[in-house]
Enzyme design. Structure first.
Site, PDB file in Angstrom:
ATOM      1  CB  SER A  29      -1.016 -18.395   3.231  1.00  0.00           C
ATOM      2  OG  SER A  29      -1.022 -16.993   3.032  1.00  0.00           O
ATOM      3  CG  HIS A  84     -24.484  17.389  -2.746  1.00  0.00           C
ATOM      4  ND1 HIS A  84     -24.323  16.576  -3.846  1.00  0.00           N
ATOM      5  CD2 HIS A  84     -24.404  18.674  -3.201  1.00  0.00           C
ATOM      6  CE1 HIS A  84     -24.172  17.338  -4.923  1.00  0.00           C
ATOM      7  NE2 HIS A  84     -24.218  18.610  -4.551  1.00  0.00           N
ATOM      8  N   GLY A 117       7.384 -22.743  16.295  1.00  0.00           N
ATOM      9  CA  GLY A 117       6.568 -23.517  17.234  1.00  0.00           C
ATOM     10  C   GLY A 117       6.140 -24.857  16.660  1.00  0.00           C
ATOM     11  CG  MET A 132      -5.855 -17.467   1.795  1.00  0.00           C
ATOM     12  SD  MET A 132      -4.465 -18.111   0.885  1.00  0.00           S
ATOM     13  CE  MET A 132      -4.310 -19.755   1.582  1.00  0.00           C
ATOM     14  CG  LEU A 133      -9.517 -11.456   2.065  1.00  0.00           C
ATOM     15  CD1 LEU A 133     -10.982 -11.083   1.938  1.00  0.00           C
ATOM     16  CD2 LEU A 133      -8.661 -10.600   1.141  1.00  0.00           C
ATOM     17  CB  ALA A 134      -5.157  -8.907   6.733  1.00  0.00           C
ATOM     18  CG  HIS A 135     -10.449  -7.745   6.024  1.00  0.00           C
ATOM     19  ND1 HIS A 135      -9.503  -7.470   5.075  1.00  0.00           N
ATOM     20  CD2 HIS A 135     -11.553  -8.097   5.329  1.00  0.00           C
ATOM     21  CE1 HIS A 135     -10.025  -7.645   3.867  1.00  0.00           C
ATOM     22  NE2 HIS A 135     -11.280  -8.039   4.009  1.00  0.00           N
ATOM     23  CB  VAL A 145       1.753 -19.963 -16.924  1.00  0.00           C
ATOM     24  CG1 VAL A 145       3.252 -20.086 -16.692  1.00  0.00           C
ATOM     25  CG2 VAL A 145       1.390 -18.560 -17.376  1.00  0.00           C
ATOM     26  CE  LYS A 182      -2.454  -2.507  -0.601  1.00  0.00           C
ATOM     27  NZ  LYS A 182      -2.583  -3.966  -0.617  1.00  0.00           N
TER      28      LYS A 182
END
Ligand code: NAI
Length: 470
Positions: free
Chosen positions: A147, A449, A116, A323-326, A241, A52
Protein backbone atom coordinates in the site's frame (compact mmCIF):
# COMPACT_ATOMS: atom_id res chain seq x y z
CA UNK A 1 15.44 -22.82 -22.12
CA UNK A 2 14.38 -20.11 -19.58
CA UNK A 3 13.58 -21.25 -16.04
CA UNK A 4 9.93 -21.70 -15.22
CA UNK A 5 9.48 -20.93 -11.56
CA UNK A 6 6.90 -22.63 -9.35
CA UNK A 7 6.15 -19.24 -7.84
CA UNK A 8 7.05 -15.62 -8.50
CA UNK A 9 6.18 -13.07 -5.84
CA UNK A 10 5.77 -9.42 -6.86
CA UNK A 11 6.82 -7.21 -3.96
CA UNK A 12 9.13 -8.11 -1.06
CA UNK A 13 7.44 -6.46 1.91
CA UNK A 14 6.57 -8.63 4.94
CA UNK A 15 3.87 -10.44 2.94
CA UNK A 16 5.99 -11.09 -0.15
CA UNK A 17 9.33 -11.95 1.43
CA UNK A 18 7.78 -14.31 3.97
CA UNK A 19 5.79 -15.98 1.19
CA UNK A 20 8.97 -16.43 -0.88
CA UNK A 21 10.99 -17.85 2.01
CA UNK A 22 8.22 -20.28 2.99
CA UNK A 23 7.78 -21.37 -0.64
CA UNK A 24 11.51 -22.03 -0.99
CA UNK A 25 11.52 -23.94 2.30
CA UNK A 26 8.75 -26.13 0.90
CA UNK A 27 10.92 -26.98 -2.09
CA UNK A 28 9.31 -24.66 -4.65
CA UNK A 29 11.50 -22.93 -7.23
CA UNK A 30 10.98 -19.33 -6.18
CA UNK A 31 11.66 -15.85 -7.57
CA UNK A 32 10.77 -12.35 -6.38
CA UNK A 33 10.38 -9.06 -8.20
CA UNK A 34 11.15 -5.83 -6.33
CA UNK A 35 11.32 -2.24 -7.56
CA UNK A 36 12.88 -0.66 -4.46
CA UNK A 37 16.66 -0.87 -4.05
CA UNK A 38 16.05 -2.76 -0.78
CA UNK A 39 13.81 -5.63 0.20
CA UNK A 40 11.41 -5.29 3.12
CA UNK A 41 8.81 -2.95 1.64
CA UNK A 42 7.26 -0.09 3.57
CA UNK A 43 7.53 -1.93 6.89
CA UNK A 44 11.30 -2.39 6.92
CA UNK A 45 12.33 0.71 4.96
CA UNK A 46 9.96 3.51 5.94
CA UNK A 47 7.39 2.04 8.33
CA UNK A 48 7.32 -0.35 11.28
CA UNK A 49 11.06 -0.75 11.76
CA UNK A 50 12.41 2.83 11.51
CA UNK A 51 9.45 4.19 13.49
CA UNK A 52 10.10 1.68 16.28
CA UNK A 53 13.75 2.77 16.44
CA UNK A 54 12.65 6.38 16.99
CA UNK A 55 9.82 5.40 19.32
CA UNK A 56 12.19 3.40 21.51
CA UNK A 57 14.86 6.09 21.58
CA UNK A 58 12.42 8.86 22.47
CA UNK A 59 10.68 6.67 25.05
CA UNK A 60 14.04 6.17 26.75
CA UNK A 61 14.58 9.94 26.64
CA UNK A 62 11.17 10.56 28.23
CA UNK A 63 11.93 7.98 30.95
CA UNK A 64 15.24 9.64 31.67
CA UNK A 65 13.60 13.08 31.80
CA UNK A 66 10.52 12.21 33.80
CA UNK A 67 11.09 9.00 35.79
CA UNK A 68 14.78 8.73 36.62
CA UNK A 69 14.63 11.20 39.52
CA UNK A 70 11.73 9.30 41.12
CA UNK A 71 13.65 6.03 40.69
CA UNK A 72 16.60 7.59 42.52
CA UNK A 73 18.81 8.11 39.49
CA UNK A 74 20.45 11.49 39.40
CA UNK A 75 21.60 12.51 35.93
CA UNK A 76 22.15 15.89 34.33
CA UNK A 77 19.16 16.97 32.25
CA UNK A 78 19.16 14.37 29.41
CA UNK A 79 19.00 15.81 25.91
CA UNK A 80 18.31 14.32 22.51
CA UNK A 81 21.00 14.16 19.83
CA UNK A 82 18.70 14.03 16.82
CA UNK A 83 21.46 13.25 14.36
CA UNK A 84 22.54 10.19 16.35
CA UNK A 85 18.94 9.14 16.86
CA UNK A 86 18.31 9.23 13.10
CA UNK A 87 21.57 7.34 12.56
CA UNK A 88 20.36 4.63 14.98
CA UNK A 89 17.14 4.42 12.97
CA UNK A 90 19.01 4.14 9.65
CA UNK A 91 21.34 1.49 11.05
CA UNK A 92 18.38 -0.55 12.30
CA UNK A 93 16.83 -0.45 8.83
CA UNK A 94 20.15 -1.41 7.22
CA UNK A 95 20.55 -4.43 9.53
CA UNK A 96 17.06 -5.65 8.66
CA UNK A 97 17.65 -5.16 4.92
CA UNK A 98 20.92 -7.09 5.13
CA UNK A 99 19.12 -9.83 7.02
CA UNK A 100 16.65 -10.20 4.17
CA UNK A 101 19.42 -10.33 1.54
CA UNK A 102 20.98 -13.13 3.58
CA UNK A 103 17.69 -15.04 3.88
CA UNK A 104 17.04 -14.78 0.13
CA UNK A 105 20.50 -16.16 -0.62
CA UNK A 106 20.23 -18.88 2.01
CA UNK A 107 16.93 -20.04 0.53
CA UNK A 108 18.17 -19.77 -3.09
CA UNK A 109 15.48 -17.30 -4.08
CA UNK A 110 16.14 -15.52 -7.40
CA UNK A 111 15.72 -11.75 -7.32
CA UNK A 112 14.56 -9.68 -10.29
CA UNK A 113 15.06 -5.93 -9.84
CA UNK A 114 12.43 -3.71 -11.41
CA UNK A 115 8.71 -3.13 -11.68
CA UNK A 116 6.65 -6.24 -12.33
CA UNK A 117 3.68 -6.34 -14.70
CA UNK A 118 1.48 -9.39 -15.16
CA UNK A 119 1.37 -10.21 -18.85
CA UNK A 120 -1.20 -12.98 -18.61
CA UNK A 121 -1.30 -16.08 -16.42
CA UNK A 122 2.19 -17.42 -15.83
CA UNK A 123 4.08 -14.39 -17.13
CA UNK A 124 5.55 -11.39 -15.32
CA UNK A 125 7.40 -8.73 -17.29
CA UNK A 126 10.01 -6.95 -15.19
CA UNK A 127 10.99 -3.44 -16.29
CA UNK A 128 14.35 -2.43 -14.86
CA UNK A 129 15.43 1.13 -14.09
CA UNK A 130 17.51 1.11 -17.29
CA UNK A 131 14.30 0.58 -19.28
CA UNK A 132 15.22 -3.01 -20.20
CA UNK A 133 12.50 -5.62 -19.86
CA UNK A 134 12.71 -9.30 -19.12
CA UNK A 135 10.02 -11.91 -18.81
CA UNK A 136 9.80 -14.24 -15.83
CA UNK A 137 7.71 -17.38 -16.29
CA UNK A 138 6.05 -19.02 -13.33
CA UNK A 139 3.30 -21.53 -12.63
CA UNK A 140 1.97 -19.27 -9.88
CA UNK A 141 2.07 -15.50 -9.37
CA UNK A 142 1.59 -13.85 -5.98
CA UNK A 143 0.72 -10.15 -5.90
CA UNK A 144 2.21 -8.62 -2.74
CA UNK A 145 2.58 -5.01 -3.82
CA UNK A 146 1.36 -3.48 -0.56
CA UNK A 147 0.00 0.00 0.00
CA UNK A 148 0.90 3.65 -0.26
CA UNK A 149 -0.19 6.88 1.41
CA UNK A 150 -3.86 7.52 0.62
CA UNK A 151 -4.00 11.27 1.22
CA UNK A 152 -7.35 12.82 2.11
CA UNK A 153 -10.31 12.04 -0.13
CA UNK A 154 -11.50 15.23 -1.85
CA UNK A 155 -8.48 17.26 -0.68
CA UNK A 156 -5.51 17.90 -2.95
CA UNK A 157 -2.58 17.36 -0.57
CA UNK A 158 0.76 18.28 -2.13
CA UNK A 159 3.29 16.27 -0.15
CA UNK A 160 6.76 17.85 -0.33
CA UNK A 161 7.99 15.61 2.54
CA UNK A 162 9.41 18.74 4.22
CA UNK A 163 6.51 20.93 5.41
CA UNK A 164 3.67 18.64 4.33
CA UNK A 165 4.75 15.10 5.05
CA UNK A 166 3.56 11.53 5.00
CA UNK A 167 4.90 9.01 7.50
CA UNK A 168 8.06 8.79 5.34
CA UNK A 169 8.94 12.47 5.80
CA UNK A 170 8.02 12.36 9.49
CA UNK A 171 10.89 9.88 10.03
CA UNK A 172 13.42 12.32 8.58
CA UNK A 173 13.05 15.84 10.02
CA UNK A 174 16.59 17.18 10.30
CA UNK A 175 15.60 19.43 13.20
CA UNK A 176 12.88 19.14 15.80
CA UNK A 177 9.87 21.15 14.59
CA UNK A 178 8.43 23.64 17.06
CA UNK A 179 4.85 22.88 16.06
CA UNK A 180 3.33 19.96 14.22
CA UNK A 181 -0.21 19.27 13.09
CA UNK A 182 -1.18 15.64 12.63
CA UNK A 183 -4.15 15.02 10.37
CA UNK A 184 -5.68 11.68 11.41
CA UNK A 185 -5.71 10.31 14.95
CA UNK A 186 -5.00 6.75 13.81
CA UNK A 187 -1.97 4.54 14.40
CA UNK A 188 0.57 6.46 12.31
CA UNK A 189 -0.50 9.87 13.57
CA UNK A 190 -0.28 8.87 17.23
CA UNK A 191 2.97 6.91 16.95
CA UNK A 192 4.88 9.54 14.97
CA UNK A 193 3.15 12.37 16.84
CA UNK A 194 4.48 10.76 20.05
CA UNK A 195 8.04 10.63 18.70
CA UNK A 196 8.15 14.37 18.01
CA UNK A 197 6.13 15.36 21.09
CA UNK A 198 8.74 13.62 23.24
CA UNK A 199 11.45 15.56 21.43
CA UNK A 200 9.72 18.81 22.36
CA UNK A 201 7.36 19.50 19.44
CA UNK A 202 3.95 20.96 20.24
CA UNK A 203 1.66 18.38 18.56
CA UNK A 204 -1.98 19.01 17.59
CA UNK A 205 -4.05 16.11 16.25
CA UNK A 206 -7.06 16.80 14.00
CA UNK A 207 -9.34 13.76 13.71
CA UNK A 208 -12.59 13.31 11.82
CA UNK A 209 -14.18 10.86 14.25
CA UNK A 210 -15.25 11.66 17.81
CA UNK A 211 -12.50 9.38 19.07
CA UNK A 212 -8.86 8.62 18.34
CA UNK A 213 -8.02 5.05 17.25
CA UNK A 214 -11.54 4.58 15.88
CA UNK A 215 -11.36 0.80 15.51
CA UNK A 216 -10.11 0.18 19.07
CA UNK A 217 -12.14 -0.43 22.21
CA UNK A 218 -13.84 2.86 23.17
CA UNK A 219 -12.83 2.80 26.84
CA UNK A 220 -9.21 2.13 25.92
CA UNK A 221 -9.20 4.94 23.35
CA UNK A 222 -10.67 7.43 25.85
CA UNK A 223 -8.17 6.70 28.59
CA UNK A 224 -5.34 6.62 26.05
CA UNK A 225 -6.30 10.07 24.77
CA UNK A 226 -6.22 11.41 28.35
CA UNK A 227 -2.70 10.04 28.79
CA UNK A 228 -1.50 11.52 25.49
CA UNK A 229 -3.05 14.82 26.58
CA UNK A 230 -0.96 14.66 29.77
CA UNK A 231 2.09 14.14 27.54
CA UNK A 232 1.27 17.47 25.87
CA UNK A 233 -0.71 16.50 22.77
CA UNK A 234 -3.79 18.55 21.86
CA UNK A 235 -6.81 17.09 20.07
CA UNK A 236 -9.50 18.44 17.77
CA UNK A 237 -11.98 15.58 17.44
CA UNK A 238 -15.04 15.46 15.18
CA UNK A 239 -13.09 17.72 12.83
CA UNK A 240 -13.06 17.20 9.08
CA UNK A 241 -9.97 18.50 7.33
CA UNK A 242 -10.87 20.29 4.11
CA UNK A 243 -7.54 21.84 3.15
CA UNK A 244 -3.83 21.30 3.72
CA UNK A 245 -1.50 23.79 2.08
CA UNK A 246 1.89 25.43 2.37
CA UNK A 247 2.04 28.66 4.39
CA UNK A 248 4.72 31.36 4.34
CA UNK A 249 6.35 29.52 7.22
CA UNK A 250 5.46 25.85 7.35
CA UNK A 251 1.97 24.71 6.41
CA UNK A 252 -1.65 25.19 7.41
CA UNK A 253 -4.67 22.99 7.93
CA UNK A 254 -8.30 24.01 7.60
CA UNK A 255 -10.97 21.90 9.25
CA UNK A 256 -14.65 22.17 10.03
CA UNK A 257 -16.82 20.36 12.56
CA UNK A 258 -17.73 16.99 11.03
CA UNK A 259 -21.37 17.70 11.87
CA UNK A 260 -21.25 21.09 10.11
CA UNK A 261 -20.26 24.55 11.37
CA UNK A 262 -17.59 27.17 10.97
CA UNK A 263 -14.20 26.30 9.53
CA UNK A 264 -10.97 26.98 11.44
CA UNK A 265 -7.42 27.24 10.13
CA UNK A 266 -4.33 26.41 12.18
CA UNK A 267 -0.68 26.63 11.22
CA UNK A 268 2.52 24.80 12.14
CA UNK A 269 6.08 24.19 10.94
CA UNK A 270 5.07 20.78 9.64
CA UNK A 271 1.88 18.89 8.88
CA UNK A 272 1.79 15.09 8.95
CA UNK A 273 -1.07 13.67 6.92
CA UNK A 274 -1.88 10.18 8.25
CA UNK A 275 -5.38 9.45 7.01
CA UNK A 276 -4.90 5.89 5.88
CA UNK A 277 -3.29 3.97 3.04
CA UNK A 278 -4.47 2.65 -0.34
CA UNK A 279 -3.55 -0.52 -2.23
CA UNK A 280 -0.77 -0.27 -4.84
CA UNK A 281 -1.86 -1.76 -8.17
CA UNK A 282 -0.68 0.78 -10.76
CA UNK A 283 1.34 -0.65 -13.61
CA UNK A 284 0.62 -4.22 -12.50
CA UNK A 285 -1.41 -4.94 -15.62
CA UNK A 286 -4.41 -6.17 -13.65
CA UNK A 287 -6.95 -5.05 -16.27
CA UNK A 288 -5.06 -6.68 -19.13
CA UNK A 289 -4.67 -9.86 -17.13
CA UNK A 290 -8.36 -9.71 -16.16
CA UNK A 291 -7.72 -9.67 -12.41
CA UNK A 292 -10.72 -8.22 -10.58
CA UNK A 293 -10.49 -5.45 -7.99
CA UNK A 294 -13.14 -4.24 -5.53
CA UNK A 295 -14.75 -0.80 -5.10
CA UNK A 296 -11.71 0.39 -3.06
CA UNK A 297 -9.20 -0.73 -5.66
CA UNK A 298 -8.09 -3.80 -3.68
CA UNK A 299 -7.38 -7.04 -5.49
CA UNK A 300 -10.34 -9.37 -4.93
CA UNK A 301 -9.50 -12.75 -3.42
CA UNK A 302 -11.45 -15.75 -2.17
CA UNK A 303 -10.89 -17.49 1.18
CA UNK A 304 -7.86 -19.24 -0.32
CA UNK A 305 -6.29 -15.92 -1.37
CA UNK A 306 -6.91 -16.77 -5.03
CA UNK A 307 -7.85 -14.04 -7.48
CA UNK A 308 -10.41 -14.76 -10.19
CA UNK A 309 -7.57 -15.81 -12.54
CA UNK A 310 -6.21 -19.33 -11.92
CA UNK A 311 -2.58 -19.28 -10.79
CA UNK A 312 -2.69 -15.68 -9.55
CA UNK A 313 -2.90 -15.06 -5.79
CA UNK A 314 -2.77 -11.85 -3.73
CA UNK A 315 -1.81 -11.12 -0.11
CA UNK A 316 -1.25 -8.26 2.36
CA UNK A 317 -2.23 -4.59 2.10
CA UNK A 318 -3.24 -4.95 -1.57
CA UNK A 319 -6.25 -7.10 -0.57
CA UNK A 320 -9.04 -6.60 1.99
CA UNK A 321 -8.45 -6.76 5.75
CA UNK A 322 -6.33 -4.87 8.25
CA UNK A 323 -3.21 -3.29 6.75
CA UNK A 324 -0.79 -4.98 9.14
CA UNK A 325 2.59 -6.54 8.41
CA UNK A 326 1.83 -9.66 10.47
CA UNK A 327 -1.49 -10.22 8.71
CA UNK A 328 0.39 -10.10 5.40
CA UNK A 329 3.01 -12.54 6.74
CA UNK A 330 0.34 -15.06 7.74
CA UNK A 331 -1.21 -14.80 4.29
CA UNK A 332 2.21 -15.23 2.68
CA UNK A 333 2.78 -18.47 4.55
CA UNK A 334 -0.74 -19.72 3.77
CA UNK A 335 -0.36 -19.08 0.01
CA UNK A 336 3.03 -20.79 -0.13
CA UNK A 337 1.58 -23.79 1.68
CA UNK A 338 -1.45 -23.96 -0.61
CA UNK A 339 0.71 -23.76 -3.72
CA UNK A 340 2.84 -26.56 -2.30
CA UNK A 341 -0.32 -28.65 -1.91
CA UNK A 342 -0.71 -28.16 1.82
CA UNK A 343 -3.65 -26.73 3.78
CA UNK A 344 -2.70 -23.08 4.33
CA UNK A 345 -5.05 -21.06 6.51
CA UNK A 346 -5.28 -17.65 8.21
CA UNK A 347 -7.41 -17.15 11.32
CA UNK A 348 -8.61 -13.58 10.80
CA UNK A 349 -10.37 -13.59 14.18
CA UNK A 350 -7.04 -13.76 15.99
CA UNK A 351 -4.86 -10.98 14.63
CA UNK A 352 -3.33 -8.75 17.29
CA UNK A 353 -3.09 -5.04 16.79
CA UNK A 354 -0.50 -2.92 18.61
CA UNK A 355 0.10 0.82 18.84
CA UNK A 356 3.71 1.33 19.93
CA UNK A 357 3.19 4.52 21.92
CA UNK A 358 3.82 5.05 25.61
CA UNK A 359 1.96 3.36 27.09
CA UNK A 360 1.32 0.82 24.36
CA UNK A 361 -2.15 -0.13 23.21
CA UNK A 362 -2.80 -3.73 22.21
CA UNK A 363 -5.95 -5.43 21.15
CA UNK A 364 -7.16 -8.76 19.82
CA UNK A 365 -10.58 -10.07 18.89
CA UNK A 366 -13.74 -8.06 19.32
CA UNK A 367 -14.32 -4.79 21.16
CA UNK A 368 -17.23 -4.17 23.53
CA UNK A 369 -18.78 -1.92 20.89
CA UNK A 370 -18.63 -4.71 18.29
CA UNK A 371 -20.11 -7.28 20.68
CA UNK A 372 -22.98 -4.93 21.60
CA UNK A 373 -23.68 -4.23 17.94
CA UNK A 374 -23.69 -7.95 17.13
CA UNK A 375 -26.05 -8.58 20.07
CA UNK A 376 -23.65 -11.04 21.69
CA UNK A 377 -23.96 -11.39 25.47
CA UNK A 378 -20.61 -11.15 27.17
CA UNK A 379 -18.96 -10.74 30.52
CA UNK A 380 -16.20 -8.18 30.96
CA UNK A 381 -13.33 -8.37 33.43
CA UNK A 382 -11.06 -5.41 34.06
CA UNK A 383 -7.90 -4.91 36.06
CA UNK A 384 -5.91 -1.66 36.46
CA UNK A 385 -2.12 -1.56 36.48
CA UNK A 386 -2.29 0.70 39.55
CA UNK A 387 -3.09 -2.51 41.48
CA UNK A 388 -0.15 -4.46 40.02
CA UNK A 389 3.00 -4.62 42.14
CA UNK A 390 5.44 -4.86 39.25
CA UNK A 391 3.85 -1.87 37.52
CA UNK A 392 4.22 0.17 40.72
CA UNK A 393 7.85 -0.84 41.09
CA UNK A 394 8.61 0.38 37.56
CA UNK A 395 6.42 3.52 37.76
CA UNK A 396 4.31 2.17 34.90
CA UNK A 397 0.86 2.18 36.50
CA UNK A 398 -1.06 3.83 33.64
CA UNK A 399 -3.73 1.75 31.93
CA UNK A 400 -5.65 -1.48 32.41
CA UNK A 401 -6.47 -4.88 30.94
CA UNK A 402 -9.94 -5.78 29.74
CA UNK A 403 -11.00 -9.36 28.99
CA UNK A 404 -14.27 -10.01 27.17
CA UNK A 405 -15.74 -13.51 27.27
CA UNK A 406 -18.90 -15.09 25.92
CA UNK A 407 -21.52 -15.02 28.68
CA UNK A 408 -22.71 -18.59 28.10
CA UNK A 409 -19.54 -20.48 27.14
CA UNK A 410 -16.88 -18.22 28.79
CA UNK A 411 -14.84 -18.43 25.57
CA UNK A 412 -12.63 -15.36 25.22
CA UNK A 413 -13.89 -13.02 22.49
CA UNK A 414 -11.54 -10.08 22.91
CA UNK A 415 -8.68 -8.74 25.02
CA UNK A 416 -7.70 -5.07 25.18
CA UNK A 417 -4.66 -3.74 26.99
CA UNK A 418 -3.50 -0.19 27.61
CA UNK A 419 -0.19 -0.24 29.44
CA UNK A 420 3.55 -0.66 29.46
CA UNK A 421 4.48 -3.77 27.47
CA UNK A 422 0.92 -4.29 26.18
CA UNK A 423 2.30 -5.29 22.76
CA UNK A 424 4.10 -8.27 24.31
CA UNK A 425 1.38 -9.29 26.78
CA UNK A 426 -1.33 -9.49 24.12
CA UNK A 427 0.18 -12.70 22.76
CA UNK A 428 -0.90 -14.85 25.67
CA UNK A 429 -4.44 -13.92 24.68
CA UNK A 430 -3.62 -14.72 21.04
CA UNK A 431 -2.42 -18.24 21.86
CA UNK A 432 -5.39 -18.85 24.12
CA UNK A 433 -7.86 -17.62 21.50
CA UNK A 434 -6.24 -19.82 18.80
CA UNK A 435 -7.18 -22.75 21.01
CA UNK A 436 -10.67 -21.44 21.80
CA UNK A 437 -9.78 -20.93 25.47
CA UNK A 438 -11.96 -19.42 28.18
CA UNK A 439 -11.38 -16.66 30.70
CA UNK A 440 -11.25 -19.40 33.36
CA UNK A 441 -8.45 -21.15 31.40
CA UNK A 442 -6.47 -17.91 31.42
CA UNK A 443 -7.20 -17.13 35.06
CA UNK A 444 -6.20 -20.62 36.21
CA UNK A 445 -2.90 -20.50 34.33
CA UNK A 446 -0.09 -19.78 36.78
CA UNK A 447 1.56 -16.43 36.00
CA UNK A 448 4.99 -15.50 37.38
CA UNK A 449 5.00 -12.96 40.17
CA UNK A 450 5.68 -10.10 40.00
CA UNK A 451 4.91 -9.42 36.32
CA UNK A 452 2.75 -7.01 34.35
CA UNK A 453 1.12 -10.12 32.86
CA UNK A 454 -0.50 -10.87 36.20
CA UNK A 455 -2.91 -8.05 35.33
CA UNK A 456 -4.04 -10.13 32.32
CA UNK A 457 -4.68 -13.09 34.61
CA UNK A 458 -6.55 -10.87 37.10
CA UNK A 459 -8.73 -9.36 34.35
CA UNK A 460 -9.59 -12.90 33.23
CA UNK A 461 -10.40 -13.77 36.83
CA UNK A 462 -12.63 -10.69 36.96
CA UNK A 463 -14.48 -11.89 33.85
CA UNK A 464 -15.63 -15.21 35.33
CA UNK A 465 -15.20 -14.72 39.07
CA UNK A 466 -13.49 -12.02 41.14
CA UNK A 467 -9.97 -10.60 40.94
CA UNK A 468 -7.78 -11.21 43.99
CA UNK A 469 -5.92 -7.91 44.08
CA UNK A 470 -8.64 -5.31 43.51
P1 NAI B 1 -5.70 4.86 10.17
O1 NAI B 1 -6.80 4.32 9.35
O2 NAI B 1 -5.21 4.10 11.36
O3 NAI B 1 -6.13 6.31 10.72
C1 NAI B 1 -6.51 7.36 9.86
C2 NAI B 1 -7.36 8.35 10.65
O4 NAI B 1 -7.57 9.50 9.82
C3 NAI B 1 -8.73 7.80 10.99
O5 NAI B 1 -8.93 7.92 12.38
C4 NAI B 1 -9.67 8.66 10.17
O6 NAI B 1 -10.90 8.88 10.82
C5 NAI B 1 -8.88 9.97 10.04
N1 NAI B 1 -9.29 10.81 8.89
C6 NAI B 1 -9.58 10.41 7.63
N2 NAI B 1 -9.93 11.48 6.86
C7 NAI B 1 -9.87 12.58 7.66
C8 NAI B 1 -10.11 13.98 7.45
N3 NAI B 1 -10.49 14.48 6.28
N4 NAI B 1 -9.95 14.81 8.50
C9 NAI B 1 -9.56 14.34 9.71
N5 NAI B 1 -9.29 13.04 9.95
C10 NAI B 1 -9.45 12.15 8.94
O7 NAI B 1 -4.53 5.18 9.13
P2 NAI B 1 -2.98 5.52 9.34
O8 NAI B 1 -2.71 5.95 10.74
O9 NAI B 1 -2.64 6.45 8.23
O10 NAI B 1 -2.29 4.13 9.11
C11 NAI B 1 -2.39 3.47 7.85
C12 NAI B 1 -2.36 1.98 8.01
O11 NAI B 1 -1.11 1.55 8.47
C13 NAI B 1 -3.40 1.50 8.99
O12 NAI B 1 -4.07 0.40 8.43
C14 NAI B 1 -2.60 1.08 10.18
O13 NAI B 1 -3.20 0.00 10.87
C15 NAI B 1 -1.26 0.70 9.58
N6 NAI B 1 -0.21 0.94 10.56
C16 NAI B 1 -0.10 0.08 11.60
C17 NAI B 1 0.81 0.31 12.59
C18 NAI B 1 0.86 -0.61 13.76
O14 NAI B 1 0.25 -1.67 13.69
N7 NAI B 1 1.54 -0.27 14.84
C19 NAI B 1 1.75 1.45 12.55
C20 NAI B 1 1.50 2.30 11.43
C21 NAI B 1 0.57 2.03 10.47
Amino acid sequence: MPTTYDIVVIGTGPGGYVCAIKAAQLGLKTAVVEKRPNHGGTCVNVGCIPSKALLHATEMLAEAQHSFADLGIDVDQPKADLKKMLAHKDKTVEQNVKGLDFLFKKNKIDVFRGTGRIAGAGKVVVAGEDGKEETVEAKNIVIATGSDVAGIPGVDVKFDEKAIVSSTGALEFSKVPEKMIVVGGGVIGLELGSVWARLGTEVTVVEYLDTILGSMDGEVAKQFQRLLGKQGMTFHLGAKVTDVSKARKGAKVTFEPAKGGEAETIQADVVLVATGRRPVTEGLGLDEAGVETDERGRVKTDEHLRTNIPGIFAIGDVIAGPMLAHKAEEEGVAVAEMIAGQAGHVNYGVIPSVVYTSPEVASIGRTEEELKEAGIEYSAGKFPFTANGRARSMLHTDGFVKVLADKASDRILGVHILGFGAGEMIHEAAVLMEFGGSSEDLARTCHAHPTMSEAVKEAALAAFSKPIHS
